[in-house]
Design a protein around this motif. Sequence first.
Motif, PDB file in Angstrom:
ATOM      1  N   LEU A   1      47.759 -29.522  31.005  1.00 25.50           N
ATOM      2  CA  LEU A   1      46.543 -28.890  30.504  1.00 25.50           C
ATOM      3  C   LEU A   1      46.206 -27.616  31.266  1.00 25.50           C
ATOM      4  N   ALA A   2      46.588 -27.539  32.530  1.00 21.76           N
ATOM      5  CA  ALA A   2      46.337 -26.323  33.306  1.00 21.76           C
ATOM      6  C   ALA A   2      47.134 -25.142  32.750  1.00 21.76           C
ATOM      7  N   CYS A   3      48.291 -25.416  32.167  1.00 26.77           N
ATOM      8  CA  CYS A   3      49.156 -24.355  31.623  1.00 26.77           C
ATOM      9  C   CYS A   3      48.977 -24.138  30.131  1.00 26.77           C
ATOM     10  N   ALA A   4      48.305 -25.045  29.459  1.00 26.65           N
ATOM     11  CA  ALA A   4      48.158 -24.950  28.001  1.00 26.65           C
ATOM     12  C   ALA A   4      47.190 -23.831  27.638  1.00 26.65           C
ATOM     13  N   PRO A   5      47.451 -23.177  26.507  1.00 32.02           N
ATOM     14  CA  PRO A   5      46.467 -22.199  26.020  1.00 32.02           C
ATOM     15  C   PRO A   5      45.126 -22.908  25.781  1.00 32.02           C
ATOM     16  N   LYS A   6      44.039 -22.193  25.970  1.00 35.14           N
ATOM     17  CA  LYS A   6      42.702 -22.790  25.834  1.00 35.14           C
ATOM     18  C   LYS A   6      41.919 -22.109  24.716  1.00 35.14           C
ATOM     19  N   ARG A   7      41.087 -22.905  24.060  1.00 34.69           N
ATOM     20  CA  ARG A   7      40.106 -22.403  23.099  1.00 34.69           C
ATOM     21  C   ARG A   7      38.935 -21.831  23.893  1.00 34.69           C
ATOM     22  N   PRO A   8      38.080 -21.014  23.285  1.00 32.90           N
ATOM     23  CA  PRO A   8      36.932 -20.470  24.022  1.00 32.90           C
ATOM     24  C   PRO A   8      36.020 -21.549  24.627  1.00 32.90           C
ATOM     25  N   ASP A   9      35.979 -22.738  24.007  1.00 33.24           N
ATOM     26  CA  ASP A   9      35.129 -23.808  24.536  1.00 33.24           C
ATOM     27  C   ASP A   9      35.835 -24.648  25.606  1.00 33.24           C
ATOM     28  N   GLY A  10      37.077 -24.270  25.986  1.00 39.51           N
ATOM     29  CA  GLY A  10      37.784 -24.958  27.060  1.00 39.51           C
ATOM     30  C   GLY A  10      38.764 -26.028  26.610  1.00 39.51           C
TER      31      GLY A  10
END
Length: 158
Positions: free
Chosen positions: A55-64
């Motif tokens: 999860l630290a490397c995954a792309p994130k949505r604006p809400d996290g």
Amino acid sequence: MAALHRLRARLPAVRTARPPSRRGNLDILWLTWDTATLTPDTTRHAWLLLRSRVLACAPKRPDGRPDLRAAAFSTVVQADIPDLAERLHRIDVQAQFFDTITRLPPDQMDVTILRYLCGIPADAVPGIVGLPPAITHTLDHHARGALHELRPDPETQE
């Protein structure tokens, strides 16, 4: 640890992100070794460590939340559709569904991704996430119910 790296490679959320280095994972494991050896469930500890690194490397949505939408481009279902318009429609539907998966609670999201996006057999999931089979079965059941409430679209029920 090698088995966890092979599993991480199958997770759709990180295929487009920079994967964590094995050296970094081993460093974190070394730094948390006392915690790992004192925990009553080392499998659960290992899963949570892997999950946090992915999860630290995954792309994130604006809400996290993690952004799984890119995984819609690599599904077997859409790859087998010859008509481009239908394929793009299917990718859009799948991307919306993958985005909905990230609205699930963490354990439900994990079980759903492992079972339905990675194709891990139901009887193997408990050994991966470090939870009893009855709990993973319940998480799967609740996740499917929550997904139906969040997105009751029959097109995504493949």
